[in-house]
Design a protein around this motif. Structure first.
Motif, mmCIF file in Angstrom:
data_model
loop_
_atom_site.group_PDB
_atom_site.id
_atom_site.type_symbol
_atom_site.label_atom_id
_atom_site.label_comp_id
_atom_site.label_asym_id
_atom_site.label_seq_id
_atom_site.Cartn_x
_atom_site.Cartn_y
_atom_site.Cartn_z
ATOM 1 N N THR A 141 0.815 -1.221 0.000
ATOM 2 C CA THR A 141 0.000 0.000 0.000
ATOM 3 C C THR A 141 0.842 1.261 0.000
ATOM 4 O OG1 THR A 141 -0.293 0.016 2.402
ATOM 5 C CG2 THR A 141 -1.987 -1.119 1.104
ATOM 6 N N GLN A 142 1.713 1.344 -1.010
ATOM 7 C CA GLN A 142 2.545 2.533 -1.151
ATOM 8 C C GLN A 142 2.746 2.878 -2.620
ATOM 9 O OE1 GLN A 142 6.755 2.003 -0.152
ATOM 10 N NE2 GLN A 142 6.335 -0.167 0.130
ATOM 11 N N THR A 143 3.217 4.085 -2.870
ATOM 12 C CA THR A 143 3.532 4.529 -4.216
ATOM 13 C C THR A 143 4.957 4.119 -4.541
ATOM 14 O OG1 THR A 143 2.034 6.408 -4.015
ATOM 15 C CG2 THR A 143 3.755 6.568 -5.679
ATOM 16 N N LEU A 144 5.147 3.509 -5.712
ATOM 17 C CA LEU A 144 6.474 3.068 -6.128
ATOM 18 C C LEU A 144 6.770 3.551 -7.537
ATOM 19 C CD1 LEU A 144 6.530 -0.654 -4.932
ATOM 20 C CD2 LEU A 144 7.650 1.294 -3.856
ATOM 21 N N ALA A 145 8.017 3.911 -7.779
ATOM 22 C CA ALA A 145 8.470 4.289 -9.115
ATOM 23 C C ALA A 145 9.058 3.075 -9.807
ATOM 24 C CB ALA A 145 9.519 5.389 -9.021
ATOM 25 N N HIS A 146 8.915 3.023 -11.127
ATOM 26 C CA HIS A 146 9.465 1.925 -11.916
ATOM 27 C C HIS A 146 9.974 2.519 -13.223
ATOM 28 C CE1 HIS A 146 10.078 -2.082 -13.369
ATOM 29 N NE2 HIS A 146 9.170 -1.960 -14.330
ATOM 30 N N HIS A 147 11.226 2.277 -13.554
ATOM 31 C CA HIS A 147 11.841 2.833 -14.768
ATOM 32 C C HIS A 147 12.386 1.710 -15.639
ATOM 33 C CE1 HIS A 147 11.576 6.751 -12.845
ATOM 34 N NE2 HIS A 147 12.038 6.170 -11.759
ATOM 35 N N PRO A 148 11.519 0.956 -16.325
ATOM 36 C CA PRO A 148 11.978 -0.204 -17.076
ATOM 37 C C PRO A 148 12.851 0.119 -18.285
ATOM 38 C CG PRO A 148 9.683 0.230 -17.542
ATOM 39 C CD PRO A 148 10.100 1.168 -16.444
ATOM 40 N N THR A 149 12.714 1.285 -18.876
ATOM 41 C CA THR A 149 13.478 1.605 -20.081
ATOM 42 C C THR A 149 14.448 2.758 -19.881
ATOM 43 O OG1 THR A 149 11.740 3.105 -20.863
ATOM 44 C CG2 THR A 149 11.612 0.805 -21.578
ATOM 45 N N GLY A 150 14.563 3.257 -18.676
ATOM 46 C CA GLY A 150 15.483 4.358 -18.413
ATOM 47 C C GLY A 150 14.910 5.724 -18.742
#
Length: 111
Positions: free
Chosen positions: A82-91
């Protein structure tokens, strides 16, 4: 905040199937390129993309985005914790997984 205010002011006038398009319109006004809405299944095994098309409002999902496992994915981890997460799969700018403010089983992906 303007996006949320816009959604709240008009949300009672639209159907469930119209929500994805309305969210996208409001998101564009807030400078977001794309916002996707996911709902967890009842057993909480997968997150399913809400497209607004078809009988279950999830037809026509892009390949690989229609259903995401909760176990073993960034989206699933955000859901479980139950939190906000960042994801950068391609940079590039990547995406953010954000908990929806109204429903514990709804998640929004902003990219």
């Amino acid at each position: 905040m303007r996006m949320v205010a816009g959604l709240l002011s008009g949300s009672h006038l639209i159907s469930f199937a119209e929500i994805p398009d309305e969210v996208q319109r409001q998101a564009a006004g807030a400078g977001l390129q794309e916002v996707l809405i996911y709902l967890a299944d009842l057993q909480q095994y997968v997150l399913r993309l809400v497209t607004g098309w078809g009988l279950d409002a999830r037809e026509g999902a892009p390949a690989g985005l229609g259903e995401l496992n909760i176990e073993g994915t960034v989206a699933g981890r955000a859901f479980q914790q139950t939190q906000t997460l960042a994801h950068h799969p391609t940079g590039d700018g990547g995406m953010w997984w954000v908990r929806c403010w109204t429903a514990p089983s709804a998640w929004v992906c902003c990219g």
